[in-house]
Design an enzyme around this catalytic site. Structure first.
Site, mmCIF file in Angstrom:
data_model
loop_
_atom_site.group_PDB
_atom_site.id
_atom_site.type_symbol
_atom_site.label_atom_id
_atom_site.label_comp_id
_atom_site.label_asym_id
_atom_site.label_seq_id
_atom_site.Cartn_x
_atom_site.Cartn_y
_atom_site.Cartn_z
ATOM 1 N N LYS A 98 0.833 -1.213 0.000
ATOM 2 C CA LYS A 98 0.000 0.000 0.000
ATOM 3 C C LYS A 98 0.864 1.257 0.000
ATOM 4 C CE LYS A 98 -2.286 -1.332 3.672
ATOM 5 N NZ LYS A 98 -1.758 -2.706 3.784
ATOM 6 N N THR A 99 1.882 1.297 0.847
ATOM 7 C CA THR A 99 2.777 2.458 0.878
ATOM 8 C C THR A 99 3.546 2.584 -0.429
ATOM 9 O OG1 THR A 99 3.024 2.231 3.280
ATOM 10 C CG2 THR A 99 4.675 3.547 2.130
ATOM 11 N N ASP A 143 -1.440 6.964 6.209
ATOM 12 C CA ASP A 143 -1.389 5.550 6.568
ATOM 13 C C ASP A 143 -2.290 5.301 7.771
ATOM 14 O OD1 ASP A 143 -0.661 2.932 6.365
ATOM 15 O OD2 ASP A 143 1.302 3.176 7.313
ATOM 16 N N THR A 192 -5.628 -1.196 7.008
ATOM 17 C CA THR A 192 -5.666 -2.650 7.132
ATOM 18 C C THR A 192 -7.030 -3.129 7.618
ATOM 19 O OG1 THR A 192 -4.770 -2.462 9.378
ATOM 20 C CG2 THR A 192 -3.200 -2.835 7.592
ATOM 21 N N ARG A 251 6.645 -8.170 1.821
ATOM 22 C CA ARG A 251 7.497 -7.656 2.888
ATOM 23 C C ARG A 251 8.214 -8.785 3.606
ATOM 24 N NH1 ARG A 251 4.401 -4.057 6.969
ATOM 25 N NH2 ARG A 251 4.521 -2.583 5.227
#
Length: 373
Positions: A98-99, A143, A192, A251
């Protein structure tokens, strides 16, 4: 004041400030050099390495084909009109990109990215300070947007829809609201837990994309690309092994890749082959399904101490020595998704797959009054 940062990204219209800021975004070049990591400082080495592995464009972004195609259409249409695109909401589990997509949006638009988070904005004045300093066409990335304070949330409604904020001057009966116009900008929100977003805020986003877990072949491409950027070629079998143990999350895949690189450097001959990958993952207690120490502790406790359940979440957490929230948010989602644990009204239960994975024999079913001798 809110904790925010402006990250300049090299785009179609680069400027002197963009070049100076690009290092902070991790997009300065395509490789991670030792000199660059050392210059970042010991505390920032891991963060700098992870940032440098982020793709810079939608074409380089692996996976999420549907979201990528939809987002490409939104951005290219806005560029053709010469106007900022609609506000974008990205939802999905942590670690899926997402980032990274927020950075790519700013890069594709040729503008800079302003970064903040929901927990950092506790007052409406904090958000007003961020909004009033935005330049035309900038991208504001928030975020964990579902954790915005309610007053800031209501201020964001007006800013996203009408591009203005009302600054309150004075207190009590003498207070007055002064409208302050804002230049057009784009909000990119990441969450999230999309279900916690209030409907008025969710409806103000023109595009909503949900990120799903990655397939094994997509993760192979992710770790292969990352290994190339790290200057440590990865064997195809090792890439496949890492992908199968990464829980569908880039990640985690990149983190395991760096641990394999460490093992190959310290205990191996420097090559990241299948033997090095398996040895490193054994050292860091990541098994064939991607379960780590906490996951196995939860399953083992559920099977051996509670005979497979059902058992309450708080009791299970106490048994493994962790907080209830840690077990519920860190270990449980993956165990349920892999079919190793079930959630019932009476508590958590172990599935036959959990017993088989641990190499244990499931208990015999309890007899009833109607069983034959």
């Amino acid at each position: 004041m809110a904790d925010f940062d402006r990250v300049g990204l090299p785009g179609r219209l680069p400027g002197p400030r963009d070049a100076a800021r690009s290092d902070r975004a991790g997009f300065a070049d395509e490789s991670v050099t030792t000199e660059r990591l050392v210059a970042a400082g010991a505390d920032d080495i891991e963060r700098a390495a992870e940032a440098a592995l982020r793709p810079r464009s939608l074409e380089d972004f692996v996976g999420q084909r549907v979201v990528r195609d939809q987002l490409s259409l939104v951005l290219h249409a806005a560029l053709g009109r010469g106007t900022p695109p609609d506000h974008v909401l990205l939802s999905g589990p942590p670690g899926l990109g997402k980032t990274t997509l927020a950075m790519i949006i700013a890069n594709e638009l040729g503008t800079s990215l302003r970064v903040t988070s929901g927990p950092a904005i506790q007052h409406a004045g904090d958000l007003a300070a961020v909004l009033s300093s935005l330049e035309e066409g900038e991208v504001l990335f928030i975020d964990e947007i579902h954790r915005l304070a309610r007053p800031a949330e209501e201020l964001l409604y007006v800013a996203m829809e009408d591009f203005r904020v009302d600054v309150v001057v004075g207190k009590g009966a003498g207070a007055s609201a002064i409208p302050l116009s804002l230049p057009p900008f784009t909000v990119v929100g990441a969450t999230t837990r999309a279900g916690l977003l209030p409907a008025p805020l969710r409806d103000r986003f023109g595009f909503t994309g949900h990120l799903d877990f990655y397939a094994a072949d997509e993760l192979e491409r992710v770790v292969t690309r990352s290994a190339h950027l790290l200057g440590a070629p990865l064997d195809a079998d090792a890439a496949r092994e890492l992908a199968s143990r990464s829980r569908g999350t880039p990640r985690i895949a990149n983190r395991l890749l760096r641990r394999v690189r460490d093992w190959a450097q310290v205990r191996g001959d420097g090559s990241m082959d299948l033997r090095a990958a398996r040895a490193a993952l054994e050292v860091y207690e990541v098994d064939a399904l991607g379960l780590d120490r906490l996951d196995r502790a939860v399953l083992t406790s559920l099977c051996t101490r509670f005979n497979g359940g059902p058992v309450g979440l708080s009791t299970l957490a106490v048994t493994v020595g962790e907080e209830t929230e840690t077990v519920e948010t860190v270990a449980e989602p993956y165990l349920v998704r892999e079919g190793l644990m079930g959630r019932t009204p009476r508590g958590r239960v172990a599935t036959p797959a959990a017993w088989a994975h641990l190499g244990l024999e499931p208990p015999a079913p309890a007899g009833t009054l109607f069983d034959a001798d």
